[in-house]
Design an enzyme around this catalytic site. Sequence first.
Site, short mmCIF file in Angstrom:
data_model
loop_
_atom_site.label_atom_id
_atom_site.label_comp_id
_atom_site.label_asym_id
_atom_site.label_seq_id
_atom_site.Cartn_x
_atom_site.Cartn_y
_atom_site.Cartn_z
N ASN A 6 0.81 -1.24 0.00
CA ASN A 6 0.00 0.00 0.00
C ASN A 6 0.84 1.28 0.00
OD1 ASN A 6 0.69 -0.42 2.68
ND2 ASN A 6 -1.31 0.14 3.49
N GLY B 82 2.11 -5.13 7.76
CA GLY B 82 1.20 -5.96 6.97
C GLY B 82 0.06 -6.46 7.83
N GLU C 117 7.69 3.45 14.78
CA GLU C 117 8.46 3.90 13.63
C GLU C 117 8.36 5.42 13.57
OE1 GLU C 117 8.49 0.53 10.42
OE2 GLU C 117 6.47 1.33 10.61
N GLU D 147 3.81 -3.57 12.62
CA GLU D 147 2.79 -2.56 12.37
C GLU D 147 1.70 -3.29 11.58
OE1 GLU D 147 0.55 -0.42 10.54
OE2 GLU D 147 2.19 0.61 9.48
N LEU D 148 0.63 -3.64 12.29
CA LEU D 148 -0.38 -4.55 11.70
C LEU D 148 -1.69 -3.82 11.40
CD1 LEU D 148 0.45 -7.54 14.08
CD2 LEU D 148 1.48 -6.97 11.87
N CYS E 137 -3.75 1.26 6.81
CA CYS E 137 -4.08 0.64 8.10
C CYS E 137 -4.70 1.66 9.05
CB CYS E 137 -2.82 0.07 8.75
SG CYS E 137 -2.02 -1.12 7.71
N PRO F 182 10.21 -6.53 -0.29
CA PRO F 182 8.98 -5.78 -0.56
C PRO F 182 7.88 -6.72 -1.05
CG PRO F 182 10.51 -5.52 -2.38
CD PRO F 182 11.20 -6.42 -1.37
C1 SIN Z 1 -0.15 1.97 6.76
O1 SIN Z 1 -1.18 1.94 6.15
O2 SIN Z 1 0.31 0.96 7.26
C2 SIN Z 1 0.69 3.22 6.89
C3 SIN Z 1 -0.04 4.48 6.83
C4 SIN Z 1 0.83 5.69 7.06
O3 SIN Z 1 2.05 5.57 7.24
O4 SIN Z 1 0.29 6.78 7.09
#
Ligand code: SIN
Length: 482
Positions: A156, A233, A463, A255-256, A289, A180
């Site tokens: 994404n 993911g 992050e 980061e889920l 996400c 990736p």
């Molecule tokens: C994500 O959808 O995992 C990241 C969104 C973002 O960094 O703003």
Amino acid sequence: MHTDKFDPLIGNGSWINGRWVKSESKFPVINPATEQVVTALYEVTMEQAETAITSAEEAFRHWSQTTAQERSDILRRWYELLLTHIDALAELLTKEQGKPVGEAKAEIRYGADYIRWYSEECRRLYGETIPGPTQNKRIIVLRQPIGVTAAITPWNFPNAMIARKAAAAIAAGCTMVVKPSELTPLSALALAKLGQMAGLPDGVLQVLVGTDAEKIGEMLTTHPAIQALSFTGSTEVGRKLASRCGEHLKRVTLELGGNAPFIVFDDADLGVAVDGLMQAKFRNAGQTCICSNRVLVQDSILTPLLEKLHAKVKKLRVGDGLLEHTQIGPLIQPQACQKVAHLLDDASRKGAKITQFNETPPTHGYFCAPAIVTNVTPNMAIYREEIFGPVVAIMSFATEDEAIRLANDTQAGLAAYLYTQNPSRIWRMVDQLEYGMVGINDAAISNPAAPFGGIKASGFGREGSRHGLDEFTYLKYLSWGI
Ligand code: SIN
């Protein structure tokens, strides 16, 4: 559009030890707006993956000994090169991922900003001194790079998710092997090539491209040289990777998935709230996400909010991201469209009202019409699952207590949004919202100065910000007798 011609920025296979590597077989990269092949890349072999890891180990010996200033200068050049190449990078990103080219440029800037941030923050990798337990003893704490690291990144944000992991790792003095998504490998390859042009020594950043995610993932989570994995993911895949990393005692940052509530109280500025909702919902066609997944609106303002929302959603232009006026690109794969259709069907069967807009999308490509769903209830899949499409799911609430109960009624804990002008209410809500990030009258919560990350089933670790460096460093304590 299929070109097999060699592009110096993306090569034709994995990027290992400063060069492109070939193999026996290739896989296609598909443009989701046209269903055409953009290009084909050589699949990484397991032997090549092994070479990537061992050469990252070798590179670590030198890279970990560089000064913060040296690393800072290279990162800064990398940032500048990304901006110099922004048009080409954005076009590449749109072709492989689908998002409108304006959004692709915003992503390149967003990713580059992490690199700039860490080019500055790496000079502040401070340790500490602690009063010793006796007069003849001093305690000194150093922050040391953890070693060779791995990253598994999603489709994404093909550029920014790598940039924010790699920038922090490289700033800390680590090396990194990136896998990736096989759906969007081109931005990753271009990023690595630009890194080399900026002065990153061979082996500091490696990119493995291939479709056997299971096998590559297994190597990255079990290889003894790798000390840490950073993954963005799905919760399902994150759980599997984390359990393997646990078995092999590797540090993990996850980061889920999310299920963000977007809460609007009757004292909110409605115009600001609806603008925020459009931004938090439709960025990347709803495929983030942190997209607002469940919109919770206080019942007395439901009607005016819906009026404002309808007026905006009906104007959204769906199409190929390379076309100038497109605001909503395709979804990544046909399965993504099928999932959205299933969520709408389930909601409709259980009593929701669905309004779809722009129902005649282009004839090719994985397009999905924007929709507003009202009368959503907790027994619907659209309430429980990440939508990952341009669909706004709305329900109403009466009281603050009810808003909190609904907002927290999920295993996810990534982002929440809150719209109200009452400061006391803001504090009450913030204290109770079980989320790693809360946007208060603000929907643009992502930036390198902030610690991005979740709690509960949305993962752990951060992050961005100075905290992002913690994922790639360990504390070494010196007990010094004097
Ligand atoms: C994500 O959808 O995992 C990241 C969104 C973002 O960094 O703003």
